[in-house]
Design a protein around this motif. Sequence first.
Motif, PDB file in Angstrom:
ATOM      1  N   TRP A 282      10.660 -38.377  41.737  1.00 40.96           N
ATOM      2  CA  TRP A 282       9.383 -38.387  41.009  1.00 40.96           C
ATOM      3  C   TRP A 282       8.470 -37.234  41.390  1.00 40.96           C
ATOM      4  O   TRP A 282       7.649 -36.798  40.571  1.00 40.96           O
ATOM      5  N   ASP A 283       8.575 -36.723  42.615  1.00 36.27           N
ATOM      6  CA  ASP A 283       7.704 -35.610  43.019  1.00 36.27           C
ATOM      7  C   ASP A 283       8.058 -34.312  42.313  1.00 36.27           C
ATOM      8  O   ASP A 283       7.234 -33.395  42.243  1.00 36.27           O
ATOM      9  N   TYR A 284       9.284 -34.224  41.784  1.00 32.14           N
ATOM     10  CA  TYR A 284       9.721 -32.968  41.184  1.00 32.14           C
ATOM     11  C   TYR A 284      10.054 -33.096  39.704  1.00 32.14           C
ATOM     12  O   TYR A 284      10.161 -32.082  39.013  1.00 32.14           O
ATOM     13  N   TYR A 285      10.224 -34.294  39.223  1.00 30.34           N
ATOM     14  CA  TYR A 285      10.592 -34.518  37.826  1.00 30.34           C
ATOM     15  C   TYR A 285       9.577 -35.494  37.250  1.00 30.34           C
ATOM     16  O   TYR A 285       9.649 -36.692  37.491  1.00 30.34           O
ATOM     17  N   ASN A 303      27.649 -42.518  26.682  1.00 29.44           N
ATOM     18  CA  ASN A 303      28.190 -43.839  26.340  1.00 29.44           C
ATOM     19  C   ASN A 303      27.497 -44.960  27.104  1.00 29.44           C
ATOM     20  O   ASN A 303      28.107 -45.989  27.428  1.00 29.44           O
ATOM     21  N   GLU A 304      26.233 -44.741  27.430  1.00 28.19           N
ATOM     22  CA  GLU A 304      25.395 -45.750  28.091  1.00 28.19           C
ATOM     23  C   GLU A 304      25.985 -46.210  29.420  1.00 28.19           C
ATOM     24  O   GLU A 304      25.832 -47.355  29.825  1.00 28.19           O
ATOM     25  N   ASP A 305      26.665 -45.321  30.106  1.00 31.00           N
ATOM     26  CA  ASP A 305      27.218 -45.607  31.427  1.00 31.00           C
ATOM     27  C   ASP A 305      26.156 -45.296  32.481  1.00 31.00           C
ATOM     28  O   ASP A 305      25.831 -44.124  32.707  1.00 31.00           O
ATOM     29  N   PRO A 306      25.584 -46.306  33.150  1.00 27.18           N
ATOM     30  CA  PRO A 306      24.496 -46.033  34.097  1.00 27.18           C
ATOM     31  C   PRO A 306      24.936 -45.201  35.289  1.00 27.18           C
ATOM     32  O   PRO A 306      24.108 -44.514  35.894  1.00 27.18           O
ATOM     33  N   GLN A 307      26.228 -45.252  35.626  1.00 26.60           N
ATOM     34  CA  GLN A 307      26.702 -44.428  36.724  1.00 26.60           C
ATOM     35  C   GLN A 307      26.609 -42.944  36.363  1.00 26.60           C
ATOM     36  O   GLN A 307      26.099 -42.137  37.141  1.00 26.60           O
ATOM     37  N   GLU A 308      27.091 -42.587  35.193  1.00 24.37           N
ATOM     38  CA  GLU A 308      27.003 -41.195  34.765  1.00 24.37           C
ATOM     39  C   GLU A 308      25.550 -40.786  34.561  1.00 24.37           C
ATOM     40  O   GLU A 308      25.177 -39.634  34.823  1.00 24.37           O
ATOM     41  N   VAL A 309      24.725 -41.697  34.105  1.00 26.12           N
ATOM     42  CA  VAL A 309      23.304 -41.382  33.921  1.00 26.12           C
ATOM     43  C   VAL A 309      22.639 -41.121  35.269  1.00 26.12           C
ATOM     44  O   VAL A 309      21.835 -40.184  35.412  1.00 26.12           O
ATOM     45  N   ALA A 310      22.946 -41.932  36.281  1.00 28.05           N
ATOM     46  CA  ALA A 310      22.369 -41.717  37.605  1.00 28.05           C
ATOM     47  C   ALA A 310      22.790 -40.360  38.165  1.00 28.05           C
ATOM     48  O   ALA A 310      21.982 -39.640  38.769  1.00 28.05           O
ATOM     49  N   GLU A 311      24.053 -39.995  37.971  1.00 26.46           N
ATOM     50  CA  GLU A 311      24.520 -38.692  38.435  1.00 26.46           C
ATOM     51  C   GLU A 311      23.818 -37.559  37.690  1.00 26.46           C
ATOM     52  O   GLU A 311      23.472 -36.529  38.286  1.00 26.46           O
ATOM     53  N   TRP A 312      23.614 -37.738  36.386  1.00 23.81           N
ATOM     54  CA  TRP A 312      22.900 -36.716  35.611  1.00 23.81           C
ATOM     55  C   TRP A 312      21.461 -36.594  36.088  1.00 23.81           C
ATOM     56  O   TRP A 312      20.939 -35.471  36.242  1.00 23.81           O
ATOM     57  N   LEU A 313      20.804 -37.721  36.343  1.00 24.26           N
ATOM     58  CA  LEU A 313      19.425 -37.671  36.843  1.00 24.26           C
ATOM     59  C   LEU A 313      19.357 -36.966  38.194  1.00 24.26           C
ATOM     60  O   LEU A 313      18.408 -36.216  38.469  1.00 24.26           O
ATOM     61  N   LEU A 314      20.351 -37.201  39.038  1.00 22.78           N
ATOM     62  CA  LEU A 314      20.380 -36.532  40.333  1.00 22.78           C
ATOM     63  C   LEU A 314      20.474 -35.018  40.156  1.00 22.78           C
ATOM     64  O   LEU A 314      19.771 -34.255  40.839  1.00 22.78           O
ATOM     65  N   GLU A 315      21.321 -34.574  39.242  1.00 25.18           N
ATOM     66  CA  GLU A 315      21.430 -33.139  38.979  1.00 25.18           C
ATOM     67  C   GLU A 315      20.106 -32.570  38.486  1.00 25.18           C
ATOM     68  O   GLU A 315      19.709 -31.463  38.875  1.00 25.18           O
ATOM     69  N   GLN A 316      19.425 -33.309  37.609  1.00 22.79           N
ATOM     70  CA  GLN A 316      18.139 -32.846  37.110  1.00 22.79           C
ATOM     71  C   GLN A 316      17.112 -32.745  38.231  1.00 22.79           C
ATOM     72  O   GLN A 316      16.338 -31.785  38.311  1.00 22.79           O
ATOM     73  N   ARG A 322      14.865 -27.074  43.121  1.00 21.92           N
ATOM     74  CA  ARG A 322      15.169 -25.655  43.343  1.00 21.92           C
ATOM     75  C   ARG A 322      14.180 -24.756  42.621  1.00 21.92           C
ATOM     76  O   ARG A 322      13.817 -23.687  43.131  1.00 21.92           O
ATOM     77  N   ARG A 323      13.746 -25.164  41.439  1.00 20.45           N
ATOM     78  CA  ARG A 323      12.793 -24.332  40.690  1.00 20.45           C
ATOM     79  C   ARG A 323      11.401 -24.338  41.316  1.00 20.45           C
ATOM     80  O   ARG A 323      10.690 -23.334  41.255  1.00 20.45           O
ATOM     81  N   MET A 324      11.015 -25.451  41.902  1.00 18.84           N
ATOM     82  CA  MET A 324       9.644 -25.589  42.387  1.00 18.84           C
ATOM     83  C   MET A 324       9.460 -25.117  43.819  1.00 18.84           C
ATOM     84  O   MET A 324       8.344 -24.751  44.210  1.00 18.84           O
ATOM     85  N   LEU A 325      10.513 -25.107  44.619  1.00 18.20           N
ATOM     86  CA  LEU A 325      10.389 -24.774  46.032  1.00 18.20           C
ATOM     87  C   LEU A 325      10.774 -23.325  46.287  1.00 18.20           C
ATOM     88  O   LEU A 325      11.626 -22.767  45.601  1.00 18.20           O
ATOM     89  N   HIS A 326      10.143 -22.714  47.291  1.00 16.68           N
ATOM     90  CA  HIS A 326      10.505 -21.370  47.701  1.00 16.68           C
ATOM     91  C   HIS A 326      11.884 -21.380  48.347  1.00 16.68           C
ATOM     92  O   HIS A 326      12.339 -22.393  48.884  1.00 16.68           O
ATOM     93  N   SER A 327      12.529 -20.246  48.317  1.00 21.01           N
ATOM     94  CA  SER A 327      13.860 -20.127  48.895  1.00 21.01           C
ATOM     95  C   SER A 327      13.814 -20.461  50.384  1.00 21.01           C
ATOM     96  O   SER A 327      12.967 -19.978  51.131  1.00 21.01           O
ATOM     97  N   GLY A 328      14.717 -21.311  50.807  1.00 25.40           N
ATOM     98  CA  GLY A 328      14.769 -21.721  52.200  1.00 25.40           C
ATOM     99  C   GLY A 328      13.930 -22.928  52.530  1.00 25.40           C
ATOM    100  O   GLY A 328      14.039 -23.476  53.633  1.00 25.40           O
TER     101      GLY A 328
END
Length: 451
Positions: A282-285, A303-316, A322-328
């Motif tokens: 929530w702090d970043y998305y 296909n409404e698979d909550p497992q794949e959705v959770a993995e997709w949310l993690l990637e997001q 990565r976009r919001m934080l400075h390198s390192g």
Amino acid sequence: MSEAAAAGSGSSPTSAPLRHTAVAEGQERRENGQHAPALGVNGANGNSVTSTHAVAAPEELVELPEFTVGWAQSQGNRPNQDDRCVEFLLHLPTGGSALVWAVADGHHQHYVSELVCEELQTTLSAAVAEQPSLEAALRATISRLDDAVFARHNEGRLPTGGTTLIVHVLTGTHVYTANVGDCKSVLSSRGACVELNTCHNPNVPSERDRFQAVGIYCSADHIGGSDINVCRTLGDYDLGLPLKGRDEQGKQVGPLISEPDIQCVPLDEMAEFVITASDGLWDYYSPESSVVSDTRRQMRRLNEDPQEVAEWLLEQALAHQRRMLHSGTPGDNITIMVVRLRPLPPLPRSTGSRLNLRSVGSGELASPKLSDLPEAPSSAGTSRNASASLPDLAPEARQQQLQRQASQQEALLRQHSQSHRSVASLLEADGGETGQQQTQGGPQGSPLQAQ
């Protein structure tokens, strides 16, 4: 040792997703011939760890709906994974069952978050048998969990640390939420975002005032005298007073409390899924409404698979970090659980192009003929909504109505044409140079005639 402890203590990365299935009430959950403990998981060594859980209520327990649960975790570029999560079936005194899932966002190592998730099922089951309501049982459970943390700290078996905690109990009609800290859950109600809890951050006036009343400074993201930025936790007794401690009677003192906020939200046919996550999501998305709408769209694609959705949310979430934080700069541990309550409604059928274009033989699009237009101009005395009644007319009457409308529109076009000719005639009679140029353009070159 529960799966939570096993996953957190291992040093080798997990090479494959962990998967766990619970069966309906009345049957034992087993894994490799042994009683399977409550599911508790975390990412190890920076690797994402995932799991799925599917439960179908038995026929005699109609109050527990079918649901599926998916979860995913990542260290988020931090040296340790201090988050833990757990989910299990809770047997109610009434004879039914409820789904319980929780996320614990630990800090200063994983000791407290791991202990809380290990003890949650036993503690909540005992409280449900003793208390008159689920709300009272949840409140007693969190109080006892904090007592257990203090006891181990007092004995020297728990050197440091604390955790936030959010616990959900899902029945067939309601979802109960008990929250301590800054984890967050949202419910999708036919695409609308319904927040299931309030976070206990220093930017909440009621939370900040409790610290300032005893002379402890609070900024928007920091509590003075500590390195934490949350106003309610389990554990953290190593911080000591004036932040948190116990008196001689064992009563908790200090503004850093472990008292939960408990909410109960009724479920209806529009309740679709719940997203529960630590603040690493929530702090970043944000905002939460965007997370719900984006997840809902992606859920259809997956296909409404909550497992794949959770993995997709993690990637997001990781991409946003990565976009919001400075390198390192280290990000944050992320734990996401997605609970699918019912299938999404089907998408509405497409009504075609709003431009009302038709395909000609060559494959090109062309405007319809005047005789095909269903509406007549309002200036001709015919309502623009008159075409709405055409499907109820007989074929001959419908054709006559269309012909009248086409005639009216042709008459309107002739009026515009005559108007242009009159203007051109006046300019030509004037004999001026400008008039000659306009006459050369003539009515045939006007935009209306081109149409």
